[in-house]
Every structure is written in structure tokens, then in C-alpha cells.
Design an enzyme around this catalytic site. Structure first.
Site, PDB file in Angstrom:
ATOM      1  N   ASP A 199       0.830  -1.200   0.000  1.00 57.43           N
ATOM      2  CA  ASP A 199       0.000   0.000   0.000  1.00 57.43           C
ATOM      3  C   ASP A 199       0.870   1.259   0.000  1.00 57.43           C
ATOM      4  OD1 ASP A 199      -2.800   1.058   0.403  1.00 57.43           O
ATOM      5  OD2 ASP A 199      -1.831   1.929   2.171  1.00 57.43           O
TER       6      ASP A 199
ATOM      7  N   GLU B 234       1.562  -0.115  -4.809  1.00 58.67           N
ATOM      8  CA  GLU B 234       0.611   0.956  -5.099  1.00 58.67           C
ATOM      9  C   GLU B 234       1.375   2.267  -5.062  1.00 58.67           C
ATOM     10  OE1 GLU B 234      -3.537   2.888  -3.421  1.00 58.67           O
ATOM     11  OE2 GLU B 234      -1.988   2.260  -2.016  1.00 58.67           O
TER      12      GLU B 234
END
Length: 561
Positions: free
Chosen positions: A203, A254
Site C-alpha cells: 500500500d 501501489e
């Protein structure tokens, strides 16, 4: 160690599971790990290869699990560690791989490290986080803004220092300059690999390195001082060396507000960092003047330009793209770039074709394969997402009319993709026997997996065919990309070039007819054209077509022997 010439993940298709909304087996209204196990055969029917689970770690759930309280335990509502081990085992029995979502830019403020850190300025964990004194005038250390609104700094009154949180106030940023932090993170990654997982989705991983001067932003929110930061490539190379290089894994980062050049560096195998990256520029073409929370039609020419730049740029630099329209943070693509009314099925298929025939590893977000739509909630009480609720209150304070706020949230909220998967036409779409944690979209009786599996012309089987084409034809993985008619206001067409074959992919992005002519130079008459896939009736010939609304065709062009 990765020894094979083409790594397995280059031919794989990934299915993203948001466990909370996937399938509930206990009746408490929240999806769970056993619910995923129950649907593995369904996923096998779709023919995906990898399951990516959004965070399942113990969490206070202020940001739906992206605020991790304990990296080593499972969120109790999702199940137990034994359930997780069974999920991995059952997935592997079906040749499905499991990738976990990991958040190491920040932790929950309930994490034991942060609780220790805030207990004393002398705590050995204090330096696990980023603390700064106020400016001389008593104001916050910098003018950086949280991505969820307001300042990125929160005062700890006991010490008089502020901690950094680029996201929610309950999500404190870790100090990656501290070698101990990095060691703890790598040890924890090994723990999960030893459980049998096949990789990580990381993330907002390009935010972990902050400019240590912590300067004020002259304009904007300060992101230039922590996005693709000074030591990020060093940290990811170290992570690869200490962890990923020991396993035949898949890693995807990401990347927030990143660039092609950085993503080449992240994913070119020579650099030994990550395998592929998500970038989001193509999902900002409906942000007027960069403003997410405003309504505007999407800029189609910009969409084509961005996708094409990433295709050609990453190929030229030896990088690798993750291909996607949807995830748990984005509205449903058929409502966004398609037509979720009369042309829902057709436009959902067209959008699937447009992205899946590109170079990269495609991701399907749960329900996307059914053509699920935005739920169009009319009442603020239906929303759960912290970002959406913050914006609602901000708009109310500005005096915006309720109907305008409703329209914006219906189009933009992250909850659009978080409504439960619609399994059948029974109450709550078969997701739960109880009360779902967030309402099910009202169209579940028409749009559901049971109906899709019965209908050979459903969106589901179109996705299945796209996956089969990727497996059958190496050109989908390896071919170069060339956009055709880039200024056409309705049609997104491109060629994939192989040595003795081409793929011609033609997509009408609108609900009106559109003329298309393929230049002779791109496919000479003597080349043989075969339709691999269409979402409409078959047609003859390549020249002077009139594409029907949302029509999509994939041709395979082969040279005569």
C-alpha cells in the site's frame, strides 16, 4: 529464486478480494475468510490465477483495515489464523495463489509500537514514528496536508510534539530512516511468506521516504516532499534483497502520484525492487482541474493518452504495469466510464476488453466480472467511508445543497465499490443472512453471480474469454503497443505487434455509432483477420466500419505463409 525466463506473474490474472464485502458465513453482516474459501470454486471457474486480499490483520477499522494494529494476527471478525492457513491451503489445491495486502507506510495509533512511542519521549519506540516540534510561532511543523483532509500533523499534548499522519489521524507514519523499523517490517514479511503466501501488494509504498528537511510546501499539499522520495528506491531494493529474493513471489506496489520513469525504476528486474506497479493517472481524467470531489464528464482523449504513455513508456524501459479499472478505492468503472443503464452489459464488456488486451498483469476487482454498478445511495446514513463522511461534513459547512452533495457522493465515494458482492437474487444478494455492514446495491435481483453463470452472454463469461486469450496468445504478454487514431473522440483502438501476427483491439467508448477506418499500412489486404472476441454480432472485413454503441472487437491478424 526466480529463474524462469517469463515470470509466472506476467501471464497471471489477479482477482482482488475486499473480504469485508465478499461473503459472510456467520450472519454478522461482515465477510470472512471462510466466505472466501466457500467461493474458491467460483473463482476457479472465472479462471483467475491469483487472489489479492485487502488487509485482514487485526485493526480498529478506522480505514477498513488499512490501519493495522497487529501485523501478526487476523482481524477477529474475519476469522482465525487457522482459517487463514486453511484458505491458503485450499487456494493452493486449486492452483490459486494468495497475495496479501501490506501497509508499512503507517500503522494504527493503537499498534503497540505507537502506544509505546507516545508513552514517553525517551521510549525506544519513539523513533519508530516521525515527531516534530511546533514552529516558533506555535503552529504545526509544516503545512503538509493529510490525504483525508486537514493537517498531516497531530499534536501529542503530553510531549508538545506533533506526529506525522499522511492519512487519517489514527494512521501514524512510520520512520523508514530508522533501521530498526525496516528490520521489524522485513521480519514480519518473512513470517507471512513462511505461512505459504505468494506475494504482497504494498500500500502507498512510494510514500515511505520523506524529505528529511521537512520543508513547507510553497503550493499544494506537500506531496512533492514525500512522493517517490529521496531513499525510496534504496529501501525497496533492500526489501527485495532481505525478503523477496528468497521466494518465488509476486510483488506489486501501489504508487501515489508517481511517474513512468519512477515506475520503470521500481519494476525493471535489473533494479531488484518490485515486480509491477499500480498508477492512478488514468483514473483522474474525471477530476476537473485535479479536483476529485467535483462532477465532470471524463476526458476520453486524456484517458487514451495516459494509458498509451504508460504502455509505451514501461515497455521501452523494461518495466511492468498492473492493469486495472477498479479497486476498493474507486467507483465502479461501468458507472464511471461506461453506461450502467441500457448498455451496462455491453459497456462492461467493452471496458474489460480495452484494459485486458494491453501489456501488463490485469486485476479484476470483486463484482467487476458481474458488471456491478455504483449503488446510488440517497441517504448519508448508508455511507461508511471515512473520506466520504469527511467530505459530506465539509460540503455541509460550505452550505452546499443536499442534492448536490448526494450527486457527488454517488459518483465519487469509495463506498461505491465496497457494497457487498451480489451472489444471487435472495435478500441482501446472498451476501449475508444478517444485516450487512453496508447496504447492498438495490439492483442485486438483476445483477448477481447466479444469473451470470446461467447466461453464456454475461459479463462473467466475457472476462473468462479474455483470460483464456491471454493464456493462449503470447502476443498479449509480449507484443509492443501502438495506438491508432489517437484523436478520435469516440474510439479507443490499438495494435499489439508480434513477429508474425498482430492484435487489433477496437473499442467504442460511447452509446452512439462511430465510424472507424483502419489505415491500409497497418494491416495490408493480404493479412488474414480472425475475430477472437466481440461483445456484439460478428462482422466482416476491417475497412470502413460503423461501430455500434459500446461495441468492442479483438482481431488477430496473421501474415500469409
Amino acid at each position: 529464486m526466480k529463474t524462469e525466463q517469463t515470470p509466472w506473474w506476467k501471464k497471471a490474472v489477479v482477482y482482488q478480494i475486499y473480504p469485508k464485502s465478499f461473503n459472510d458465513t456467520t450472519g454478522n453482516g461482515v465477510g470472512d475468510l471462510n466466505g472466501i474459501i466457500e467461493k474458491l470454486d467460483y473463482l476457479k471457474t472465472l479462471q483467475v490465477d491469483v487472489l489479492w486480499l485487502t488487509p485482514i490483520y487485526d485493526s480498529p477499522q478506522h480505514d477498513n483495515g488499512y490501519d493495522i494494529r497487529d501485523y501478526y494476527s487476523i482481524y477477529p471478525e474475519y476469522g482465525t489464523m487457522e482459517d487463514f492457513e486453511r484458505l491458503v491451503s485450499e487456494a493452493h489445491k486449486r492452483d490459486l495463489k494468495v497475495v496479501m495486502d501490506l501497509v508499512v507506510n503507517h500503522t494504527s495509533t493503537e499498534h503497540k509500537w505507537f502506544r509505546e512511542a507516545i508513552s514517553s519521549i525517551d521510549s525506544p519506540y519513539r523513533d519508530f514514528y516521525i515527531w516534530k516540534k511546533p514552529q516558533e510561532n506555535g503552529s504545526v511543523p509544516t503545512n503538509w496536508e493529510s490525504k483525508f483532509g486537514g493537517s498531516a500533523w497531530e499534536l501529542d499534548e503530553a510531549s508538545g510534539q506533533y506526529y506525522l499522519h499522511l492519512f487519517d489521524v489514527t494512521q501514524a507514519d512510520l520512520n523508514w530512516e530508522n533501521e530498526e523499523v525496516r528490520k521489524h517490517v522485513y521480519d514480519m514479511m518473512h513470517f507471512w511468506f513462511e505461512k505459504g503466501i505468494d506475494g504482497f501488494r504494498l500500500d502507498v509504498i512510494n510514500l515511505i521516504s520523506k524529505d528529511q528537511r521537512f520543508p513547507n510546501a510553497e503550493e499544494g499539499d506537500g506531496r512533492s516532499f514525500y512522493t517517490d522520495g529521496p531513499r525510496v528506491h534504496e529501501f525497496l531494493h533492500e526489501m527485495n534483497e532481505k525478503v523477496f529474493s528468497h521466494y518465488d513471489s509476486m510483488t506489486v506496489g501501489e504508487m501515489s502520484s508517481t511517474t513512468v520513469d519512477h515506475c520503470i525504476r521500481y519494476t525493471n528486474p535489473d533494479n531488484k525492487e518490485l515486480d509491477m506497479t499500480f498508477s492512478f493517472h488514468h483514473l483522474k481524467v474525471d477530476y476537473p482541474n485535479g479536483e476529485k470531489w467535483a462532477l465532470a464528464p471524463f476526458d476520453f482523449l486524456k484517458l487514451k493518452e495516459i494509458l498509451s504513455d504508460w504502455q509505451t513508456g514501461m515497455h521501452a524501459g523494461g518495466g511492468w504495469n498492473a492493469l486495472f479499472w477498479c479497486n476498493h478505492d474507486q467507483p465502479r468503472v461501468v458507472s464511471r466510464y461506461g453506461d450502467d443503464g441500457a448498455y451496462r452489459v455491453k459497456s462492461a464488456k467493452m471496458l474489460a476488453t480495452a484494459i485486458h488486451m494491453m501489456q501488463g498483469t490485469p486485476y479484476i476487482y470483486q463484482g467487476e466480472e458481474l458488471g456491478m454498478t455504483n449503488p446510488k445511495f440517497t441517504d448519508i446514513s448508508s455511507y461508511r467511508d471515512v473520506e466520504s463522511l469527511n467530505m459530506y461534513h465539509a460540503f455541509k459547512e460550505k452550505g452546499m445543497a443536499d442534492q448536490d452533495i448526494t450527486a457527488i457522493l454517488q459518483a465519487k465515494s469509495r463506498d461505491n465499490s465496497r457494497t457487498p458482492v451480489q451472489w444471487d437474487a435472495t435478500e441482501n444478494g446472498g451476501f449475508t443472512t444478517g444485516t450487512p455492514w453496508i447496504p447492498v446495491a438495490g439492483n442485486y435481483r438483476e445483477i448477481n453471480a447466479e444469473a451470470a453463470l446461467r447466461d453464456q452472454n454475461s459479463v462473467f463469461y466475457h472476462y473468462q474469454k479474455l483470460i483464456q486469450i491471454r493464456k493462449m496468445y503470447d502476443i498479449v504478454t509480449e507484443g509492443t503497443y501502438e495506438i491508432i487514431a489517437k484523436d478520435d473522440p469516440n474510439i479507443f483502438a490499438y495494435l499489439r505487434h508480434g513477429s508474425n501476427e498482430k492484435l487489433l483491439v477496437i473499442n467504442n467508448f460511447y452509446g452512439t455509432e462511430a465510424a472507424f477506418t483502419l489505415p491500409d499500412s497497418l494491416a495490408p489486404d493480404e493479412w488474414k483477420a480472425e475475430v477472437l472476441l466481440t461483445n456484439d454480432e460478428a462482422r466482416e472485413g476491417l475497412q470502413n466500419m460503423t461501430l455500434r454503441p459500446y461495441e468492442s472487437i479483438v482481431y488477430r491478424l496473421t501474415k500469409p505463409c
